[in-house]
Each structure stands twice: as structure tokens, then as C-alpha cells.
Design an enzyme around this catalytic site. Structure first.
Site, PDB file in Angstrom:
ATOM      1  N   GLY A   1      -3.585  59.142  17.314  1.00  0.00           N
ATOM      2  CA  GLY A   1      -2.770  59.618  16.003  1.00  0.00           C
ATOM      3  C   GLY A   1      -2.035  58.636  15.187  1.00  0.00           C
TER       4      GLY A   1
ATOM      5  N   GLY B   1       0.613  57.780  11.753  1.00  0.00           N
ATOM      6  CA  GLY B   1       1.476  58.213  10.723  1.00  0.00           C
ATOM      7  C   GLY B   1       1.007  57.534   9.440  1.00  0.00           C
ATOM      8  CB  SER B   2       3.087  56.896   6.467  1.00  0.00           C
ATOM      9  OG  SER B   2       4.200  56.557   7.020  1.00  0.00           O
TER      10      SER B   2
ATOM     11  CB  VAL C   1       0.516  58.022  18.325  1.00  0.00           C
ATOM     12  CG1 VAL C   1       0.887  58.368  19.649  1.00  0.00           C
ATOM     13  CG2 VAL C   1       1.505  58.257  17.414  1.00  0.00           C
TER      14      VAL C   1
ATOM     15  CE  LYS D   1       5.978  57.728  14.987  1.00  0.00           C
ATOM     16  NZ  LYS D   1       7.045  58.550  14.773  1.00  0.00           N
TER      17      LYS D   1
ATOM     18  CG  ASP E   1       8.811  67.156   9.629  1.00  0.00           C
ATOM     19  OD1 ASP E   1       8.559  68.307   8.838  1.00  0.00           O
ATOM     20  OD2 ASP E   1       7.850  66.205   9.510  1.00  0.00           O
TER      21      ASP E   1
END
Length: 402
Positions: free
Chosen positions: A10, A12-13, A17, A32, A125
Site C-alpha cells: 500500500g 499513502g501520500s 506500507v 509503514k 477518518d
């Protein structure tokens, strides 16, 4: 270091991950990672996650700082969830999840929220992408937007402006959050309702969304509610009505929701529902996924290092240079996915906004949103706004954030 980094699962910005495995055991976990100089938000997430211990929250495994490719990397280690995200599960189920399974998962999410809220933590979130699935069911993950709230005030709702910047995903934001007011535990309950709609329909809780500004206005001031699917039972519909009350003070708490008949009925089906939970794929344990990586030195971490943080404008500019798509992300360290999405990502409105939104009246905002078909003008493809009403200017068909 004491573990081996596997493949990336994965992004993020700016954080990535990866799957990881201990060198001394067969333990598999998720890591992460981000450069230490840019790890402010990941360090905040680490501090929050390290205080939590619940079967309904992704487990904290530790952190370290490593040197990789001549860069210091901050690593947050956590439980690996083999089933992926809820959004993944919805796609696997053909675009929607059946109601008994919704009830089963919803109860676990509410139990997780009840635990967080009892400790004075608002997640901020909640959505399908931040709920992970494993052998035991659903767990809450990604605390990049989370904040500590005063437990004595957590059920008051939107009565006072919050000093912290508002964060989260616009499609799942509660009305008081969209207005720039307090973002606390009641906002998590609204987002839970939106997430259940996502489970039941396979689509976003708000339809006919053209841009972020008009969406936030609609949520904040229109008086509308996300449409509750007609296919749901009376009990499920009533449960959603308790979550999706526009006045935060009237919204049920997580503790109250645990006693709702919709969740109580899920107890009787728990054995059947558990059989539907995605099991762990054996391929993740195959040795060939552990690609050899350059040997890295583990650094004795002094986490609060002296570093000159870029301004928000500079950070957003950097994010824009790394992405060809609008990201609507106002923070470096939001873990937006834990599994690679399909190559076709059309219609994905599930983006994150993180920034300071000043509280303002309907009249003040409406005076700035005068065009029907407004188009966001991005700064390097990122929606940027630190003082939403004051920084908006408009031309014929554009809103520009200066």
C-alpha cells in the site's frame, strides 16, 4: 535490522506500507515507512497506536529507525491483516455485502469505536479503506488523522471551534466537521453510518458529487442526509438513522449503538458470519516474496530530531509533483490504502482532505460559491486551502485556492 522488508502492499501520500518478516521467527507484520525528516505525522500515529490494545483495533508491534539507501527511515510496525480493506471485500462480494455480514462487521467496528472513545480518542477518518479484515473479522486501522479529545466533552458535539486542524475524507465527514467546527467522537459515528451505506451499496454515501467545495457545502448546510438503501431491513434502517443525525448532540454514542437490536441480532448469527470472513492466503508466507534488500543499519532512534519542516504549501507542492491525480490530501502521512487497488480507479471519490477549515456561516460560504458548475483549480493537482472562506477567489468557472 531485525526484520526483512517484503513487497509493498500500500501507499499513502508519501509513506509506503510493506509486508515484513522477523529474522528470528516466522512472524509476519506490516511496516509503514517514511523518511525520518518527514515523519511528523507517522510519529503522532505511533504515539496513539502504542497506547491502544483492543481486539477491534490493529495491534501495535513497535517502531524503529533504519538507514536504507543512505537515508534515515522511520518505521511503524503493526499487525498484518491478510484480508485487506473493507473496500477490497466489497469488490470481492460483487459490489455489496449482505446484511447479516454487515451487522457482523458493524458490531466489531462499533466495539472498536467504543473502546477508542472511552479512552478519549476520536479516529476522524472512519471509512471502508481504513477498516482491515483478518481471520477474526474487522479491525480499525490508520490513525493518521486521529486526535485526543476531552472525554467529558466527547458527546457534546459541535459547540466550540477546535484548535486542531480538521482532517479526514470529505465523503465521510459529519456536518459539524464540514462547517469547520469541532471534530470529535460523534463525527466517527456519522462516518460509521456512511461506511455501512458503502458496504450495502458498494458506492459512496453521497452521489452526484462534482467537486469538494460543493460537497462540503452540501454536507454542512443543505439539511440533506446520505440516502439509506431501501434494501435494508427496518432494524438496519433505524440503526443508520441513529448514526446519521445532523445534530451531533442527538447522534447515538458507540455504547448506545451496541445495544441496538440490529447489532444484538448479529450475535445470533456470529458463527455463520465468521465463516464468511476472508481467510489468510498461504501465498503471503511463501519464501519467494521476501525479496532480498540491501542490508540496513538500525539506528538508536532519538525520535524528536531537529528538522526544518516544510511549510504546508511546500509539502502540498511536493505531493503534487509525485502524483498525476488530484489527491485532496493536506498531510504527508495518511495511510490511504493497505492493498493495491485495481488499475481502473475511475469514479473513486474516496480521497482525503486534511487542513485547517475556519468556521463560517452559510451566508459567508454561499456568497463565494456563486457558480453552479464550479471547478477546483488545483495547486499541482492538490486541493490546498488553509483558511477556506478567506482564501477562496473565483473567476467565471473556477475557485482558486491561493
Amino acid at each position: 535490522m531485525d526484520w526483512t522488508r517484503g513487497h509493498t502492499i500500500g501507499h499513502g501520500s508519501s509513506a509506503a506500507v510493506s509486508v515484513a518478516k522477523s529474522r528470528f521467527s516466522d512472524e509476519v507484520f506490516a511496516v509503514k515507512s517514511v523518511e525520518l525528516s518527514q515523519s511528523q505525522f507517522l510519529q503522532k500515529e505511533q504515539k496513539i497506536l502504542s497506547q491502544l490494545s483492543s481486539p477491534y483495533v490493529v495491534s501495535y508491534k513497535g517502531y524503529d529507525v533504519t538507514k536504507e539507501n543512505d537515508k534515515l527511515i522511520f518505521n511503524l510496525m503493526m499487525e498484518y491483516m491478510s484480508g485487506g480493506t473493507f473496500s477490497d471485500e466489497i469488490r470481492k462480494q460483487g459490489g455489496r455485502i449482505n446484511e447479516p455480514l454487515i451487522g457482523y462487521y458493524a458490531k466489531q467496528i462499533v466495539q472498536g469505536l467504543d473502546y477508542l472513545h472511552s479512552r478519549g480518542i476520536a479516529h476522524c477518518d472512519i471509512k471502508g479503506q481504513n477498516i482491515l479484515l483478518g481471520k477474526t473479522g474487522a479491525k480499525i486501522a490508520d490513525f493518521g488523522c486521529a486526535r485526543c479529545v476531552d472525554p467529558a466533552k466527547r458527546d457534546v458535539g459541535a459547540t466550540a471551534a477546535s484548535a486542531e486542524p480538521v482532517g479526514g475524507t470529505p465523503l465521510f465527514m459529519a456536518p459539524e466537521v464540514a462547517r469547520g467546527e469541532e471534530q470529535g467522537c460523534p463525527a466517527d459515528i456519522w462516518a460509521l453510518g456512511c461506511t455501512i451505506i458503502e458496504m450495502a451499496t458498494g458506492r459512496s454515501p453521497w452521489t452526484n458529487v462534482t467537486n469538494t467545495a460543493s460537497l462540503l457545502y452540501r454536507i454542512a448546510f443543505s439539511g440533506e442526509y446520505p440516502e439509506i438503501p431501501k434494501s435494508l431491513s427496518v432494524q438496519a434502517t433505524d440503526f443508520l438513522s441513529k448514526c446519521l443525525r445532523r445534530d451531533a448532540r442527538e447522534r447515538w454514542t458507540a455504547k448506545q449503538l451496541l445495544n441496538h437490536p440490529f447489532l444484538e441480532e448479529s450475535n445470533s448469527n456470529s458463527t455463520t458470519n465468521q465463516d464468511c470472513v476472508t481467510s489468510s492466503p498461504t501465498s503471503i508466507l511463501d519464501q519467494d516474496i521476501w525479496n532480498s534488500v540491501e542490508e540496513s543499519d538500525t539506528i538508536d532512534p532519538t525520535i524528536q530530531t531537529e528538522t526544518s519542516m516544510d511549510s504546508p504549501l511546500q509539502r502540498i507542492s511536493k505531493l503534487g509533483q509525485n502524483s498525476g491525480k488530484p489527491n485532496w490530501c493536506w498531510t504527508d502521512e495518511i495511510w490511504t490504502t493497505v492493498r493495491k487497488n485495481s488499475e481502473q480507479n475511475e469514479g473513486n471519490d474516496d480521497k482525503i482532505v486534511y487542513g485547517i477549515v475556519t468556521s463560517f456561516s452559510e451566508m459567508q460560504l454561499e456568497s463565494r460559491l456563486v457558480a453552479v458548475d464550479l471547478e477546483i483549480n488545483y495547486l499541482n493537482d492538490n486541493f490546498c486551502c488553509n483558511d477556506f472562506p478567506r482564501h477562496l477567489t473565483y473567476s467565471a468557472n473556477k475557485i482558486q485556492c491561493l
